[in-house]
Enzyme design. Structure first.
Site, PDB file in Angstrom:
ATOM      1  N   ILE A  11       0.830  -1.217   0.000  1.00  0.00           N
ATOM      2  CA  ILE A  11       0.000   0.000   0.000  1.00  0.00           C
ATOM      3  C   ILE A  11       0.870   1.275   0.000  1.00  0.00           C
ATOM      4  CG2 ILE A  11      -0.273   0.088   2.538  1.00  0.00           C
ATOM      5  CD1 ILE A  11      -3.303   0.683   0.531  1.00  0.00           C
ATOM      6  N   ASN A  24      -5.279   2.665  14.390  1.00  0.00           N
ATOM      7  CA  ASN A  24      -6.005   2.375  15.631  1.00  0.00           C
ATOM      8  C   ASN A  24      -6.456   3.699  16.217  1.00  0.00           C
ATOM      9  OD1 ASN A  24      -4.010   3.363  17.685  1.00  0.00           O
ATOM     10  ND2 ASN A  24      -2.763   1.804  16.671  1.00  0.00           N
ATOM     11  N   GLY A  32       1.702  -3.604  11.157  1.00  0.00           N
ATOM     12  CA  GLY A  32       1.016  -3.841   9.882  1.00  0.00           C
ATOM     13  C   GLY A  32       1.099  -2.656   8.936  1.00  0.00           C
ATOM     14  N   VAL A  33      -0.023  -2.347   8.301  1.00  0.00           N
ATOM     15  CA  VAL A  33      -0.115  -1.232   7.348  1.00  0.00           C
ATOM     16  C   VAL A  33       0.279   0.085   8.025  1.00  0.00           C
ATOM     17  CG1 VAL A  33      -1.796   0.161   6.063  1.00  0.00           C
ATOM     18  CG2 VAL A  33      -1.870  -2.333   5.898  1.00  0.00           C
ATOM     19  N   ASP A  34      -0.219   0.270   9.233  1.00  0.00           N
ATOM     20  CA  ASP A  34       0.038   1.499   9.985  1.00  0.00           C
ATOM     21  C   ASP A  34       1.546   1.717  10.177  1.00  0.00           C
ATOM     22  OD1 ASP A  34      -0.665   3.723  11.453  1.00  0.00           O
ATOM     23  OD2 ASP A  34      -1.393   2.613  13.205  1.00  0.00           O
ATOM     24  N   SER A 122      -8.778  -4.453   8.830  1.00  0.00           N
ATOM     25  CA  SER A 122      -9.163  -5.385   9.919  1.00  0.00           C
ATOM     26  C   SER A 122      -8.742  -6.836   9.706  1.00  0.00           C
ATOM     27  CB  SER A 122     -10.676  -5.351  10.214  1.00  0.00           C
ATOM     28  OG  SER A 122     -11.052  -4.148  10.845  1.00  0.00           O
ATOM     29  N   THR A 123      -8.142  -7.163   8.545  1.00  0.00           N
ATOM     30  CA  THR A 123      -7.864  -8.588   8.278  1.00  0.00           C
ATOM     31  C   THR A 123      -6.497  -9.056   8.783  1.00  0.00           C
ATOM     32  OG1 THR A 123      -6.899  -8.215   6.091  1.00  0.00           O
ATOM     33  CG2 THR A 123      -9.286  -8.540   6.189  1.00  0.00           C
ATOM     34  N   GLY A 124      -5.746  -8.153   9.440  1.00  0.00           N
ATOM     35  CA  GLY A 124      -4.428  -8.538   9.957  1.00  0.00           C
ATOM     36  C   GLY A 124      -4.490  -8.687  11.470  1.00  0.00           C
ATOM     37  N   TYR A 126      -6.268  -7.263  13.537  1.00  0.00           N
ATOM     38  CA  TYR A 126      -7.650  -7.281  14.054  1.00  0.00           C
ATOM     39  C   TYR A 126      -8.414  -8.562  13.683  1.00  0.00           C
ATOM     40  CZ  TYR A 126      -7.268  -2.455  15.805  1.00  0.00           C
ATOM     41  OH  TYR A 126      -6.927  -1.320  16.490  1.00  0.00           O
TER      42      TYR A 126
END
Ligand code: AR6
Length: 176
Positions: A11, A24, A32-34, A122-124, A126
């Site tokens: 991404i 979050n 993750g992405v964040d 949400s798929t990681g 979370y």
């Protein structure tokens, strides 16, 4: 009609107007992405997030809501941070996952963005199952695009081929 694309990739590498961050509620970073967005985008993003926390978002960002910052050194112009729900087997939080996609697109449209990239929110960390998340995300985006002129393309950037194939299957069932 705006286009929905599915790609395997990172991404942070997307050359789009807006990259959506699976953040979050603290808005102050994570994994993750964040983590990848803050690492590649540099400290300007966190500086903007801290300003938000010092202003209207003193208590953080609620699940399902979205807010924009600079994209720092990323190719994108803005990062739109949204907070997905943590998966629960006991409680149906699908509406909150749909809200993330709707509010992120609206924030992007208000900025004047034309192209937007989403991760599989949400798929990681979370733990939301990808099969379910794909259906919710695609339906919410397709529905919102119909009422959001200006956005010409939404790209889902999936981290691996398995997630891509699950999204492709869900997209093939979309009534669009
Ligand atoms: N590009 C594209 N997709 C990615 C990338 C990347 N660079 N990195 C991971 N993914 P996650 P969440 C995939 O955990 O579940 C953070 O700590 C990943 O494989 O980033 O919404 C936040 O601060 C998965 O499929 O987001 C929150 O605390 C998807 O992106 C929490 O994690 C989302 O995984 C949010 O958890």
């Amino acid at each position: 009609m705006a286009q929905i694309e599915l790609v395997v990739g990172d991404i942070t590498a997307q050359d789009v107007d807006v990259v959506v961050n699976a953040a979050n509620s603290s808005l102050l970073g994570g994994g993750g992405v964040d983590g990848a967005i803050h690492r590649k985008g540099g400290p300007e993003i966190l500086a903007d997030c801290r300003k938000l926390r010092a202003g209207h978002y003193g208590r953080g960002l609620k699940t399902g809501q979205a807010v924009a910052t600079t994209a720092g050194r990323l190719p994108a112009n803005w990062v739109v941070h949204t907070v997905g729900p943590v998966w629960s087997a006991e409680e149906d939080r699908s509406a909150l996952l749909a809200d993330c996609h709707r509010t992120s697109l609206r924030v992007a449209a208000d900025l004047g963005a034309r192209t937007v990239a989403f991760p599989a929110i949400s798929t990681g960390i979370y733990r939301w199952p990808v099969e379910s998340a794909a259906k919710i995300a695609l339906a919410a985006v397709a529905e919102t695009l119909d009422g959001t002129p200006g956005i010409t393309s939404v790209r889902f950037v999936l981290f691996d081929k398995r997630a891509h194939d699950v999204f492709a299957e869900a997209a093939s069932l979309l009534d669009r």
